[in-house]
Design an enzyme around this catalytic site. Structure first.
Site, PDB file in Angstrom:
ATOM      1  N   GLY A  79       1.204  -0.656  -0.013  1.00 27.50           N
ATOM      2  CA  GLY A  79       0.103  -0.152   0.112  1.00 27.50           C
ATOM      3  C   GLY A  79       0.924   1.400   0.045  1.00 27.50           C
ATOM      4  O   GLY A  79       1.266   1.650   1.201  1.00 27.50           O
TER       5      GLY A  79
ATOM      6  N   SER B  41      -0.995   6.522   1.813  1.00 26.33           N
ATOM      7  CA  SER B  41      -0.225   7.497   3.377  1.00 26.33           C
ATOM      8  C   SER B  41       0.977   7.508   4.328  1.00 26.33           C
ATOM      9  O   SER B  41       1.675   7.474   3.772  1.00 26.33           O
ATOM     10  CB  SER B  41      -1.399   8.725   3.586  1.00 26.33           C
TER      11      SER B  41
ATOM     12  N   LYS C 244      -7.391   3.940  21.545  1.00 31.98           N
ATOM     13  CA  LYS C 244      -7.571   4.946  20.955  1.00 31.98           C
ATOM     14  C   LYS C 244      -9.125   4.795  19.811  1.00 31.98           C
ATOM     15  O   LYS C 244      -9.724   5.447  19.535  1.00 31.98           O
ATOM     16  CB  LYS C 244      -6.182   4.394  19.380  1.00 31.98           C
TER      17      LYS C 244
ATOM     18  N   ASN D 130     -13.071  19.627  15.151  1.00 28.18           N
ATOM     19  CA  ASN D 130     -13.027  17.978  16.207  1.00 28.18           C
ATOM     20  C   ASN D 130     -13.933  19.322  17.582  1.00 28.18           C
ATOM     21  O   ASN D 130     -14.252  19.120  18.011  1.00 28.18           O
ATOM     22  CB  ASN D 130     -11.358  17.630  16.823  1.00 28.18           C
TER      23      ASN D 130
ATOM     24  N   GLU E  82     -13.743   3.624   7.887  1.00 24.06           N
ATOM     25  CA  GLU E  82     -13.435   3.003   8.528  1.00 24.06           C
ATOM     26  C   GLU E  82     -14.557   1.965   9.934  1.00 24.06           C
ATOM     27  O   GLU E  82     -13.578   1.683  10.592  1.00 24.06           O
ATOM     28  CB  GLU E  82     -11.574   2.715   8.805  1.00 24.06           C
TER      29      GLU E  82
HETATM   30  P1  NAD Z   1      -4.001   5.407   2.066  1.00 24.56           P
HETATM   31  O1  NAD Z   1      -5.579   4.871   1.521  1.00 24.56           O
HETATM   32  O2  NAD Z   1      -3.971   6.433   2.021  1.00 24.56           O
HETATM   33  O3  NAD Z   1      -3.325   4.305   1.657  1.00 24.56           O
HETATM   34  C1  NAD Z   1      -3.678   2.711   1.471  1.00 24.56           C
HETATM   35  C2  NAD Z   1      -3.405   2.675   0.312  1.00 24.56           C
HETATM   36  O4  NAD Z   1      -3.888   0.488   0.141  1.00 24.56           O
HETATM   37  C3  NAD Z   1      -4.017   2.859  -1.127  1.00 24.56           C
HETATM   38  O5  NAD Z   1      -2.460   3.909  -1.663  1.00 24.56           O
HETATM   39  C4  NAD Z   1      -4.697   1.819  -1.586  1.00 24.56           C
HETATM   40  O6  NAD Z   1      -3.767   2.080  -2.688  1.00 24.56           O
HETATM   41  C5  NAD Z   1      -3.362   0.563  -1.087  1.00 24.56           C
HETATM   42  N1  NAD Z   1      -4.292  -1.340  -1.194  1.00 24.56           N
HETATM   43  C6  NAD Z   1      -5.219  -1.473  -1.036  1.00 24.56           C
HETATM   44  N2  NAD Z   1      -5.045  -2.792  -1.139  1.00 24.56           N
HETATM   45  C7  NAD Z   1      -4.564  -2.934  -1.143  1.00 24.56           C
HETATM   46  C8  NAD Z   1      -3.860  -4.290  -2.185  1.00 24.56           C
HETATM   47  N3  NAD Z   1      -5.014  -5.453  -1.832  1.00 24.56           N
HETATM   48  N4  NAD Z   1      -2.422  -4.516  -3.221  1.00 24.56           N
HETATM   49  C9  NAD Z   1      -1.780  -3.111  -3.019  1.00 24.56           C
HETATM   50  N5  NAD Z   1      -2.287  -1.519  -2.168  1.00 24.56           N
HETATM   51  C10 NAD Z   1      -2.903  -2.017  -1.943  1.00 24.56           C
HETATM   52  O7  NAD Z   1      -4.438   4.655   3.476  1.00 24.56           O
HETATM   53  P2  NAD Z   1      -3.612   5.645   4.791  1.00 24.56           P
HETATM   54  O8  NAD Z   1      -4.550   6.671   5.453  1.00 24.56           O
HETATM   55  O9  NAD Z   1      -2.595   5.670   4.636  1.00 24.56           O
HETATM   56  O10 NAD Z   1      -4.701   3.902   5.942  1.00 24.56           O
HETATM   57  C11 NAD Z   1      -3.261   3.263   6.044  1.00 24.56           C
HETATM   58  C12 NAD Z   1      -3.865   3.181   7.506  1.00 24.56           C
HETATM   59  O11 NAD Z   1      -3.539   3.521   8.392  1.00 24.56           O
HETATM   60  C13 NAD Z   1      -6.238   3.209   7.706  1.00 24.56           C
HETATM   61  O12 NAD Z   1      -6.115   2.279   8.688  1.00 24.56           O
HETATM   62  C14 NAD Z   1      -5.819   4.384   8.934  1.00 24.56           C
HETATM   63  O13 NAD Z   1      -6.358   4.635   9.292  1.00 24.56           O
HETATM   64  C15 NAD Z   1      -4.428   4.237   9.786  1.00 24.56           C
HETATM   65  N6  NAD Z   1      -4.323   5.944  10.084  1.00 24.56           N
HETATM   66  C16 NAD Z   1      -3.148   6.354   8.833  1.00 24.56           C
HETATM   67  C17 NAD Z   1      -3.356   7.589   9.509  1.00 24.56           C
HETATM   68  C18 NAD Z   1      -2.935   8.909   8.218  1.00 24.56           C
HETATM   69  O14 NAD Z   1      -2.115  10.425   8.827  1.00 24.56           O
HETATM   70  N7  NAD Z   1      -2.987   9.186   7.033  1.00 24.56           N
HETATM   71  C19 NAD Z   1      -2.855   7.653  10.768  1.00 24.56           C
HETATM   72  C20 NAD Z   1      -2.800   6.934  11.570  1.00 24.56           C
HETATM   73  C21 NAD Z   1      -3.260   5.357  11.345  1.00 24.56           C
HETATM   74  O1  KPL Z   2      -7.289  10.348  15.726  1.00 26.60           O
HETATM   75  C1  KPL Z   2      -7.948  10.819  15.427  1.00 26.60           C
HETATM   76  C2  KPL Z   2      -8.267  11.215  14.211  1.00 26.60           C
HETATM   77  O2  KPL Z   2      -8.992  12.363  13.279  1.00 26.60           O
HETATM   78  O3  KPL Z   2      -9.238  10.019  13.545  1.00 26.60           O
HETATM   79  C3  KPL Z   2      -8.464  11.931  16.715  1.00 26.60           C
HETATM   80  C4  KPL Z   2      -7.954  13.567  16.347  1.00 26.60           C
HETATM   81  C5  KPL Z   2      -7.795  11.447  17.725  1.00 26.60           C
HETATM   82  C6  KPL Z   2      -9.872  12.164  16.740  1.00 26.60           C
HETATM   83  O4  KPL Z   2     -10.391  11.035  16.988  1.00 26.60           O
END
Ligand code: NAD
Ligand code: KPL
Length: 305
Positions: free
Chosen positions: A9, A12, A184, A202, A264
């Site tokens: 993936g 981000s 969380k 928020n 999600e």
């Molecule tokens: P995103 O959507 O930016 O990235 C996910 C990537 O996975 C996409 O590029 C998608 O094309 C790829 N993908 C999905 N299925 C696939 C497959 N079968 N093969 C190859 N690639 C595949 O998501 P994200 O924001 O990076 O979030 C990922 C996880 O991290 C989530 O559960 C999110 O809640 C958690 N998270 C994200 C952040 C953040 O700031 N982005 C922070 C904390 C937690």
């Molecule tokens: O993690 C968060 C989100 O936006 O997913 C915070 C900032 C804690 C809000 O629930």
């Protein structure tokens, strides 16, 4: 030879991890969905990380899910709803003693993945780092934070935490990783759905403090019934603190809905409501919140799962 970090993936968080590991010389390979994505990636010449206004471009090797190379260490960086099917496709490539790091938010997807690959070591992660994509193969490092990692089956940390140290990825080994993930999840349940329903940042939840307090009461009851008293400790105060500290931000769920992206929900509020049902707990406000959110998502053409 150092073990390659296969990153599933290039979204981000996946890109944020991949760039930081690769730029200190660690071997990293991106795993992309299909040949079309791989061709597009190769045409772009690599990933770009935007950090404090500075752009860093780095050509990280990439392959598709169907490549033959065995995988010893896999960072699963897709959304919770994609994790199970993505790992299922990679299962035949996993080496004996393979290790998976599951970065998904919420709960439910980690167990589903672990069941799928019983021989692999599955580490769960909970991250407060923030990143978003501002274009194809471009990621903006938006919020510095921390990542906690743990393994329900083995209290010993893996040796490769040194790679994270070298890469400057702030982290801590956490023997009580479930407590982190539940805490969380509870914060997300108390804040994110309401920001979507009220269409606010928020900080806008300060105008709905009674509703937030009621939800925190029910979430506390749930955590206690689920054997997570530490995650329940002082929940309402923590939620109030986060609302204050992140007042100017839009929650991740708000941003998903605003961009027309699937949420999600099933791994956050949905997971909480299902856990309550399993424990025969009546949590009317949490259930009503879920129903309101599902109805709201439907209006926006988004799934309620
Ligand atoms: P995103 O959507 O930016 O990235 C996910 C990537 O996975 C996409 O590029 C998608 O094309 C790829 N993908 C999905 N299925 C696939 C497959 N079968 N093969 C190859 N690639 C595949 O998501 P994200 O924001 O990076 O979030 C990922 C996880 O991290 C989530 O559960 C999110 O809640 C958690 N998270 C994200 C952040 C953040 O700031 N982005 C922070 C904390 C937690
Ligand atoms: O993690 C968060 C989100 O936006 O997913 C915070 C900032 C804690 C809000 O629930």
């Amino acid at each position: 030879m150092a073990t390659t970090w296969h990153v599933l993936g290039a979204g981000s968080l996946g890109s944020l991890w991949a760039v930081r590991l690769a730029r200190v010389g660690l071997p990293v390979t991106l795993i992309l969905r299909d040949p079309a994505r791989l061709a597009a990636y190769r045409a772009s010449g690599g990933l770009t990380l935007v950090e404090q206004g500075q752009e860093q471009h780095i050509a990280i090797p990439a392959q598709t899910v169907d490549a033959a190379e065995p995988i010893s260490r896999l960072l699963v960086a897709c959304k919770a709803y994609d994790a199970q099917s993505a790992v299922a496709r990679l299962a035949p490539r996993l080496a004996e003693n393979a290790e998976l790091i599951l970065l998904q938010n919420g709960l439910g997807s980690q167990d589903a993945v672990a069941t799928l690959v019983p021989k692999a070591r599955c580490l769960f992660a909970s991250s407060t780092e923030g990143a978003f994509r501002d274009g194809d193969w471009r990621v903006v490092f938006a919020g510095h934070g921390f990542t906690w990692l743990g393994d329900l089956a083995h209290p010993q940390p893996p040796y490769w935490l040194d790679d994270l140290l070298l890469a400057g990825i702030p982290h801590e080994w956490q023997t009580q990783i479930l407590t982190r993930l539940w805490r969380k999840l509870a914060l997300n349940c108390a804040i994110n759905p309401l920001t979507v329903l009220y269409g606010c940042r928020n900080g806008g939840l300060r105008d709905h403090h009674c509703e937030v307090a009621t939800l925190c009461g029910e979430l506390t009851e749930l955590l206690e019934h689920c054997g997570q008293p530490a995650a329940a400790q002082d929940l309402h105060n923590e939620v109030t603190r986060v609302i204050q500290a992140t007042g100017a931000n839009y929650s991740s769920m708000y941003q998903d809905v605003a961009h027309g992206r699937r949420t999600e929900i099933s791994y956050l509020l949905g997971y909480a409501c299902e856990a309550a049902k399993r424990h025969h707990l009546n949590l009317p406000h949490l259930n009503q919140l879920r129903n309101r959110l599902i109805a709201h998502l439907a209006v926006h053409g988004l799934p309620g799962t």
